[in-house]
Enzyme design. Structure first.
Site, PDB file in Angstrom:
ATOM      1  N   THR A  97       4.022  -4.449   4.915  1.00  0.00           N
ATOM      2  CA  THR A  97       3.922  -3.176   4.490  1.00  0.00           C
ATOM      3  C   THR A  97       2.539  -2.718   4.718  1.00  0.00           C
ATOM      4  OG1 THR A  97       5.265  -3.891   2.403  1.00  0.00           O
ATOM      5  CG2 THR A  97       3.700  -1.766   2.130  1.00  0.00           C
ATOM      6  N   LYS A 172       9.297   2.708   2.606  1.00  0.00           N
ATOM      7  CA  LYS A 172       8.922   1.671   1.569  1.00  0.00           C
ATOM      8  C   LYS A 172       7.765   2.219   0.817  1.00  0.00           C
ATOM      9  CE  LYS A 172       7.423  -2.373  -0.405  1.00  0.00           C
ATOM     10  NZ  LYS A 172       7.110  -3.334   0.317  1.00  0.00           N
ATOM     11  N   LYS A 240      -3.317  -1.633  -2.446  1.00  0.00           N
ATOM     12  CA  LYS A 240      -3.032  -1.599  -1.266  1.00  0.00           C
ATOM     13  C   LYS A 240      -2.142  -0.454  -0.812  1.00  0.00           C
ATOM     14  CE  LYS A 240      -0.945  -4.085   1.672  1.00  0.00           C
ATOM     15  NZ  LYS A 240       0.174  -3.933   2.522  1.00  0.00           N
TER      16      LYS A 240
END
Length: 292
Positions: A97, A172, A240
């Protein structure tokens, strides 16, 4: 795709690479710590290598699953990165990701070498990886996707092409934005039920059958009620991811007020030592505030 390289054997990559080995593919593994790579080859076979470049040699497909943008750059285009060992006509798939900018950057670097590229972040967590039930969101060309789809299917229940390079990462981001709001809502609901003197489990048994039901409710309510968070997807990693979402939102002039707020709440969880706790630990934060 008979020979593949898998770069990154963390909580996700380890079982994902294992599914490939069990499917009969020849897997060439690399991990930053040799001990993890040795353990993987002892369990699944295949071979482990000293650098990403060495692991990528002779592989039809190279799969990457590491931590963040900088980690991806190091193992792909950095010194001894995978691209220096890949042959023209091979294919790089990044399951990390990461940012959409990085996906476009890697796509350009691969094209310059005659290598295909797919950005393919996943959803489903460690449990999904272990059970071969991940959801994979892909960005790239239809031709490259067609070459990778069957292989990715060894550890996924759904593999979908969302558009050109970067589209997987953007999708995502949508996934993480939605999860952030869901988990905070679930945490607040359970906190409210507790403060109201209700049986939290009975509440979930009732409302999960209706419109409030979700994956988070089904899979996290028991550990939340028990105040157990030493499992699952770490708060550090969620922050993150949300940082990537919020940065992209600023560029797109998209308003994400709830996401920005939940990101701050995760900062509170980190401040009380919960960086490695599961994302459902937002309830611990509320309980801590209540005790204050």
């Amino acid at each position: 795709m008979s020979t593949v390289a898998f770069i990154g054997l963390g909580v996700m990559g380890y079982p994902m690479a294992g599914h490939l080995a069990r499917a009969g593919l020849s897997v060439r593994a690399y991990n930053r710590t040799d001990a993890k790579a040795r353990a993987w080859t002892t369990e699944y076979g295949g071979s482990f290598h000293a650098t990403p470049a060495e692991a990528a040699q002779g592989a039809d497909l190279v799969l990457v699953c590491v931590g963040n943008d900088d980690d991806v750059r190091q193992v792909t285009v950095g010194e001894q990165g995978a691209l220096s060992g890949m042959a023209a006509g091979s294919l790089l798939v990044d399951h990390t990701t990461a940012s959409a900018d990085l996906a476009e950057e890697l796509d350009g670097a691969c094209r310059a070498k005659g290598i295909g590229f797919i950005d393919a972040p996943v959803s489903g967590g460690q449990q999904g990886a272990e059970n071969g039930a991940l959801t994979v969101m892909c960005g790239g060309t239809e031709a490259d996707f067609a070459r990778a789809e069957a292989t990715l299917g060894h550890y996924a229940k759904a593999v979908t092409l969302m558009g050109p390079a970067g589209s997987g990462q953007l999708t995502k981001m949508v996934n993480q934005i939605c999860i952030a709001g869901l988990v905070q809502g679930l945490a607040e609901g359970l906190h409210f039920a507790e403060q109201a003197g209700l049986d939290q489990q009975r509440v979930i048994d009732v409302i999960s059958k209706g419109a409030a039901g979700s994956w988070q409710m089904e899979n996290r309510h028991k550990t939340m009620i028990a105040d157990e968070y030493e499992h699952g997807f770490a708060v550090d990693w969620m922050r993150k991811d949300l940082g990537i979402c919020l940065e992209q939102a600023r560029r797109l002039q998209a308003r994400l007020p709830v996401t920005a707020l939940v990101d701050q709440f995760y900062g509170d969880v980190q401040a009380i030592g919960g960086g490695r706790w599961d994302t459902s630990s937002l309830l611990r934060r509320l309980r801590s505030l209540g005790r204050g």
